[in-house]
Design an enzyme around this catalytic site. Structure first.
Site, PDB file in Angstrom:
ATOM      1  N   CYS A 113      -1.026 -18.600 -70.491  1.00  0.00           N
ATOM      2  CA  CYS A 113      -0.251 -18.671 -69.246  1.00  0.00           C
ATOM      3  C   CYS A 113       0.025 -17.259 -68.742  1.00  0.00           C
ATOM      4  O   CYS A 113      -0.149 -16.274 -69.448  1.00  0.00           O
ATOM      5  CB  CYS A 113       1.075 -19.382 -69.509  1.00  0.00           C
ATOM      6  SG  CYS A 113       0.878 -20.981 -70.257  1.00  0.00           S
ATOM      7  N   ARG A 173      -6.406 -14.863 -66.710  1.00  0.00           N
ATOM      8  CA  ARG A 173      -5.921 -15.436 -67.972  1.00  0.00           C
ATOM      9  C   ARG A 173      -6.214 -16.937 -68.058  1.00  0.00           C
ATOM     10  O   ARG A 173      -6.005 -17.563 -69.092  1.00  0.00           O
ATOM     11  CB  ARG A 173      -4.417 -15.166 -68.129  1.00  0.00           C
ATOM     12  CG  ARG A 173      -4.059 -13.694 -68.177  1.00  0.00           C
ATOM     13  CD  ARG A 173      -2.566 -13.456 -68.047  1.00  0.00           C
ATOM     14  NE  ARG A 173      -1.819 -13.993 -69.165  1.00  0.00           N
ATOM     15  CZ  ARG A 173      -1.648 -13.326 -70.323  1.00  0.00           C
ATOM     16  NH1 ARG A 173      -2.162 -12.127 -70.455  1.00  0.00           N
ATOM     17  NH2 ARG A 173      -0.969 -13.844 -71.310  1.00  0.00           N
ATOM     18  N   TRP A 197      -1.590 -22.616 -68.587  1.00  0.00           N
ATOM     19  CA  TRP A 197      -2.786 -23.058 -69.322  1.00  0.00           C
ATOM     20  C   TRP A 197      -2.275 -24.100 -70.304  1.00  0.00           C
ATOM     21  O   TRP A 197      -1.566 -23.765 -71.250  1.00  0.00           O
ATOM     22  CB  TRP A 197      -3.412 -21.873 -70.047  1.00  0.00           C
ATOM     23  CG  TRP A 197      -4.625 -22.204 -70.840  1.00  0.00           C
ATOM     24  CD1 TRP A 197      -4.653 -22.681 -72.115  1.00  0.00           C
ATOM     25  CD2 TRP A 197      -5.984 -22.105 -70.436  1.00  0.00           C
ATOM     26  NE1 TRP A 197      -5.933 -22.874 -72.533  1.00  0.00           N
ATOM     27  CE2 TRP A 197      -6.786 -22.534 -71.524  1.00  0.00           C
ATOM     28  CE3 TRP A 197      -6.613 -21.711 -69.269  1.00  0.00           C
ATOM     29  CZ2 TRP A 197      -8.166 -22.558 -71.470  1.00  0.00           C
ATOM     30  CZ3 TRP A 197      -7.993 -21.738 -69.208  1.00  0.00           C
ATOM     31  CH2 TRP A 197      -8.765 -22.159 -70.302  1.00  0.00           C
ATOM     32  N   ASN A 240       5.629 -18.338 -71.369  1.00  0.00           N
ATOM     33  CA  ASN A 240       4.272 -18.258 -71.913  1.00  0.00           C
ATOM     34  C   ASN A 240       4.416 -18.240 -73.425  1.00  0.00           C
ATOM     35  O   ASN A 240       5.193 -17.459 -73.972  1.00  0.00           O
ATOM     36  CB  ASN A 240       3.578 -16.977 -71.429  1.00  0.00           C
ATOM     37  CG  ASN A 240       2.209 -16.803 -72.086  1.00  0.00           C
ATOM     38  OD1 ASN A 240       1.611 -17.770 -72.546  1.00  0.00           O
ATOM     39  ND2 ASN A 240       1.734 -15.564 -72.136  1.00  0.00           N
ATOM     40  N   GLY A 241       3.705 -19.133 -74.101  1.00  0.00           N
ATOM     41  CA  GLY A 241       3.761 -19.179 -75.565  1.00  0.00           C
ATOM     42  C   GLY A 241       3.937 -20.614 -76.024  1.00  0.00           C
ATOM     43  O   GLY A 241       3.694 -21.552 -75.276  1.00  0.00           O
ATOM     44  N   GLU A 301     -24.140 -18.410 -86.658  1.00  0.00           N
ATOM     45  CA  GLU A 301     -23.300 -17.924 -85.552  1.00  0.00           C
ATOM     46  C   GLU A 301     -23.509 -16.424 -85.346  1.00  0.00           C
ATOM     47  O   GLU A 301     -23.621 -15.952 -84.221  1.00  0.00           O
ATOM     48  CB  GLU A 301     -21.833 -18.252 -85.834  1.00  0.00           C
ATOM     49  CG  GLU A 301     -20.843 -17.710 -84.838  1.00  0.00           C
ATOM     50  CD  GLU A 301     -21.086 -18.158 -83.404  1.00  0.00           C
ATOM     51  OE1 GLU A 301     -21.877 -19.090 -83.173  1.00  0.00           O
ATOM     52  OE2 GLU A 301     -20.511 -17.529 -82.493  1.00  0.00           O
ATOM     53  N   LYS A 316     -24.819 -14.734 -81.873  1.00  0.00           N
ATOM     54  CA  LYS A 316     -24.108 -13.647 -81.186  1.00  0.00           C
ATOM     55  C   LYS A 316     -25.050 -12.478 -80.912  1.00  0.00           C
ATOM     56  O   LYS A 316     -25.095 -11.934 -79.819  1.00  0.00           O
ATOM     57  CB  LYS A 316     -22.931 -13.172 -82.055  1.00  0.00           C
ATOM     58  CG  LYS A 316     -21.776 -14.149 -82.154  1.00  0.00           C
ATOM     59  CD  LYS A 316     -20.838 -14.097 -80.984  1.00  0.00           C
ATOM     60  CE  LYS A 316     -20.993 -15.169 -79.946  1.00  0.00           C
ATOM     61  NZ  LYS A 316     -21.199 -16.539 -80.253  1.00  0.00           N
ATOM     62  N   GLU A 339     -27.682 -13.408 -78.244  1.00  0.00           N
ATOM     63  CA  GLU A 339     -27.099 -13.621 -76.904  1.00  0.00           C
ATOM     64  C   GLU A 339     -26.875 -12.336 -76.145  1.00  0.00           C
ATOM     65  O   GLU A 339     -27.068 -12.269 -74.938  1.00  0.00           O
ATOM     66  CB  GLU A 339     -25.724 -14.290 -77.069  1.00  0.00           C
ATOM     67  CG  GLU A 339     -25.698 -15.739 -77.339  1.00  0.00           C
ATOM     68  CD  GLU A 339     -24.292 -16.280 -77.185  1.00  0.00           C
ATOM     69  OE1 GLU A 339     -23.978 -16.761 -76.095  1.00  0.00           O
ATOM     70  OE2 GLU A 339     -23.524 -16.162 -78.142  1.00  0.00           O
ATOM     71  N   HIS A 380     -38.641 -19.874 -99.507  1.00  0.00           N
ATOM     72  CA  HIS A 380     -39.551 -20.979 -99.086  1.00  0.00           C
ATOM     73  C   HIS A 380     -40.295 -20.614 -97.814  1.00  0.00           C
ATOM     74  O   HIS A 380     -40.434 -21.424 -96.912  1.00  0.00           O
ATOM     75  CB  HIS A 380     -38.722 -22.261 -98.903  1.00  0.00           C
ATOM     76  CG  HIS A 380     -38.067 -22.711-100.160  1.00  0.00           C
ATOM     77  ND1 HIS A 380     -38.750 -23.297-101.201  1.00  0.00           N
ATOM     78  CD2 HIS A 380     -36.789 -22.589-100.567  1.00  0.00           C
ATOM     79  CE1 HIS A 380     -37.906 -23.556-102.196  1.00  0.00           C
ATOM     80  NE2 HIS A 380     -36.703 -23.143-101.846  1.00  0.00           N
ATOM     81  N   LYS A 411     -21.541 -19.444 -68.883  1.00  0.00           N
ATOM     82  CA  LYS A 411     -20.420 -19.695 -69.803  1.00  0.00           C
ATOM     83  C   LYS A 411     -20.328 -21.172 -70.148  1.00  0.00           C
ATOM     84  O   LYS A 411     -19.963 -21.545 -71.236  1.00  0.00           O
ATOM     85  CB  LYS A 411     -19.101 -19.213 -69.186  1.00  0.00           C
ATOM     86  CG  LYS A 411     -17.889 -19.371 -70.110  1.00  0.00           C
ATOM     87  CD  LYS A 411     -18.058 -18.597 -71.404  1.00  0.00           C
ATOM     88  CE  LYS A 411     -16.957 -18.894 -72.404  1.00  0.00           C
ATOM     89  NZ  LYS A 411     -17.273 -18.379 -73.750  1.00  0.00           N
TER      90      LYS A 411
HETATM   91  C1  AGP Z   1     -21.777 -19.339 -77.488  1.00  0.00           C
HETATM   92  O1  AGP Z   1     -21.642 -17.930 -77.644  1.00  0.00           O
HETATM   93  C2  AGP Z   1     -22.594 -19.700 -76.292  1.00  0.00           C
HETATM   94  N1  AGP Z   1     -21.997 -19.201 -75.108  1.00  0.00           N
HETATM   95  C3  AGP Z   1     -22.985 -21.170 -76.234  1.00  0.00           C
HETATM   96  O2  AGP Z   1     -23.792 -21.406 -77.362  1.00  0.00           O
HETATM   97  C4  AGP Z   1     -21.850 -22.205 -76.238  1.00  0.00           C
HETATM   98  O3  AGP Z   1     -21.229 -22.225 -77.484  1.00  0.00           O
HETATM   99  C5  AGP Z   1     -22.462 -23.587 -75.981  1.00  0.00           C
HETATM  100  O4  AGP Z   1     -23.057 -23.564 -74.698  1.00  0.00           O
HETATM  101  C6  AGP Z   1     -21.436 -24.711 -76.048  1.00  0.00           C
HETATM  102  O5  AGP Z   1     -20.448 -24.522 -75.079  1.00  0.00           O
HETATM  103  P1  AGP Z   1     -19.104 -25.358 -75.188  1.00  0.00           P
HETATM  104  O6  AGP Z   1     -18.439 -24.955 -76.457  1.00  0.00           O
HETATM  105  O7  AGP Z   1     -18.318 -24.971 -73.970  1.00  0.00           O
HETATM  106  O8  AGP Z   1     -19.464 -26.811 -75.187  1.00  0.00           O
END
Ligand code: AGP
Length: 601
Positions: free
Chosen positions: A2, A27, A75, A99-100, A477, A481, A484, A500, A596
């Site tokens: 928030c 935010r 939020w 906020n919190g 993960e 990262k 990406e 393998h 995003k």
């Molecule tokens: C993660 O770094 C990516 N931006 C992407 O893999 C993301 O996690 C995926 O598109 C799923 O998005 P969501 O969590 O909003 O469903």
């Protein structure tokens, strides 16, 4: 997260508040509101959605007479995003924004309701204004009433309160959530959740610290801490708004990595109790008759899903399966009604995950969403939702959302394990959970080391991120990262699988990022890495134990619980991908080809 703003002065209160809230839009929010008071009385407006909706509602209000005002962008963490739950929250003669998360709001709310207080909203915040008025009705002293109110609150808050009983004053308190107070050269006083809301208005500010509270009146900030009057430390205010929105960090991703410690605390508030896990959001009967949990997601959220499958089977002793949503949609899955279908999504709008959720509902099975955005499509579709409380995540590469997903999944696994584990093991996990906010805090020394060693990882013919058990999804993960945002090829792989086939790639140009936790299968993992090192692969080992064959070594702390090592290594992998991307001159926050939220197939 928030946003709150406050203003005392002769100016156009409404415009000052709206302008301040607009600077806090970064935010993230789903509703907003303002309250203004001057000699003509107290007026307030609230609206769901964007600020323009609030401006339209408040369009007929104008006043330049001396007075006070508070504003808020919400939020949602408790209660749906609607006007009733939007701030400011009002009592008989006072308004509050916050906020919190008030961790003990339910007990406070019950006490007040038992005394006949009527609540309008589902929020935790509303207890603040009713507590204040209860004490002020007894004491007839707003400042003492405010002091007593704050003393009753547990949890995180940055709160502003105005009251008809003291019409030219704003009461403030800060604990756990950010708040700044500032002054200009004309006797006006400003409050905000971050610099951004005050830039161009205040000339000097004071960054309030946890436990600070007080009131502002007639151009003066009266500051208190633990009952003692303090002189506010005023400093000149920076003037760069984007810099301010990133709160001094180079990128939103960096800010969000550094925020993980505090947002994980928010995720845990009111849920990790002294001796058990509690979820307000889980309706009675959701888990009745459930014999399998199927977790479905995409991307980073899928990695959290995969890690959770180890936890559900090991802790909750419930069969767990994991699905990539885009695969699940077309595989003609066999679904059973004794399955709970869990979807994980930061945005709540990922098309594949949403369609998978709809398939599960069509099959008549119960569904639960773990999501960061209330009222999103996935939240509206699921039978129940546990909000991540990560605040808006602006970096396309997900960090704090992943961290809070992992925290909620671990909490959920433990919640379901209550009568399946010994009291000693249950307590062991609860105690480990409480360490996570500290372990997720970025260690500056390690960040500097990652910055330095990242120069060695700018080329090569590829990276393997390897780990075992829950560190295999973490390796996936870490690889995602890096891909990406650095655009370098990387693969996450189970350590035990390297022999393998993939080990054929081993040479000095193959970079292996090895997750070597001490608490889980260390010796097995070590021997897999030795096989790679023997074939001249370049090894970067992340471990609490020294590994002499590593070309690079990032030492983590000695821990007793694997999840403590998991979160500490997670931060390192996030920092590594960011620093490599920085060296490659990439746009860290908005990498090429990515969105995003993937709202298309
Ligand atoms: C993660 O770094 C990516 N931006 C992407 O893999 C993301 O996690 C995926 O598109 C799923 O998005 P969501 O969590 O909003 O469903």
């Amino acid at each position: 997260m928030c946003g709150i703003v406050g203003y005392i002065g002769h100016g156009d209160k409404k415009q000052v508040l709206i302008d301040g809230l607009r600077e806090l839009e970064y935010r993230g929010y789903d509703s907003a509101g303002i309250a203004m008071m001057d000699e003509s009385g107290i007026t307030h407006y609230k609206a769901v959605g964007k600020l323009i909706n609030l401006e339209n509602k408040a369009s007929e209000y104008s006043s330049n007479s001396y007075g006070v005002g508070i504003g808020h962008t919400r939020w949602a963490t408790h209660g749906k995003p609607n006007e009733v739950n939007a701030h400011p929250h009002l009592g008989e003669y006072s308004f509050v924004v916050h906020n919190g998360i008030i961790e003990n709001y339910q007990e406070l709310k019950k006490e007040l309701q038992d005394e006949g207080v009527r609540f309008l909203s589902q929020t935790d915040t509303e207890v603040i204004v009713h507590l204040f008025e209860k004490f002020n009705n007894q004491l007839d002293n707003p400042f003492q009433a405010f002091e007593q109110t704050i003393a009753k609150l547990r949890g995180a808050y940055a709160t502003l309160l105005i009251t008809k009983k003291d019409p030219e004053t704003i009461y403030f308190a800060k604990n756990g959530s950010p708040m700044i107070a500032g002054k200009d050269d004309h006797g006006s006083v400003y409050f905000g959740s971050s610099d951004a809301a005050l830039i161009g208005k205040a000339k000097e500010v004071t960054y309030l610290t946890d436990g600070d509270y007080g009131f502002a009146r007639s151009g003066t900030i009266h500051l208190f801490h633990a009952g003692e009057s303090m002189v506010p430390a005023m400093v000149p205010l920076k003037s760069d708004k984007i810099y301010a929105q990133k709160e001094g960090f180079r990128f939103f991703m960096e800010k969000e990595i550094y925020e993980q410690s505090s947002v994980i605390s928010d995720t845990m508030l009111g849920r990790v109790l002294d001796d058990e896990i509690h979820f307000d959001e889980i309706p009675d009967g959701l888990f009745d008759g459930i014999r399998e949990i199927k977790v479905c997601a995409c991307g980073t959220s899928y990695h959290a899903a995969l890690a959770s499958s180890y936890l559900f089977e090991r802790l909750s002793q419930i069969r767990a399966s994991v699905e990539i949503a885009s695969e699940f949609r077309y595989k003609e899955p066999l679904l059973r009604t004794d399955t709970l279908f869990v979807v994980i999504s930061q945005s709540g709008e990922t098309a594949d995950t949403l369609e998978a959720l709809k398939m599960a509902k069509l099959a008549g099975i119960k569904t639960l969403a773990l999501c960061n955005v209330d009222n999103s499509s996935i939240v509206r579709e699921a039978d129940a939702t546990i909000l991540l409380r990560a605040g808006i995540e602006k970096g396309v590469a997900s960090t704090k959302a992943f961290a809070t997903q992992m925290m909620v999944l671990w909490m959920l696994a433990l919640y379901l394990a209550k009568d399946k584990m010994t009291a000693e093991k249950y307590r062991f996990d609860l105690e480990a959970m409480r360490l996570i906010p500290g372990l997720a805090k970025v260690n500056e020394r390690i960040h500097e080391k990652v910055k330095r060693l990242s120069k060695r990882y700018l080329h090569g013919h590829g990276f393997f991120f390897i780990g075992r058990d829950i560190f295999y999804p973490l390796a996936l993960e870490g690889a995602l990262k890096l891909k990406e945002i650095s655009y370098l090829h990387a693969e996450g792989y189970p350590s035990g699988e390297m022999k393998h086939g993939p080990i054929a790639l081993a040479d000095s140009e193959l970079f292996t990022i090895a997750l070597m936790p001490q608490t889980l299968l260390y010796d097995k993992t070590k021997s897999n890495i030795e096989e790679l090192s023997a074939r001249d692969s370049t090894i970067c080992a992340i471990s609490p134990k020294s590994f002499e064959l590593a070309d690079d070594m990032i030492r983590t702390s000695e821990q007793k619980h694997p999840m403590c090592e998991f979160f500490e290594m997670m931060v390192i992998l996030q920092l590594l991908s960011m620093e490599v991307a920085v060296r490659r001159g990439n746009d860290v926050d908005m990498p090429r080809n990515l969105a995003k939220s993937v709202t298309v197939e």
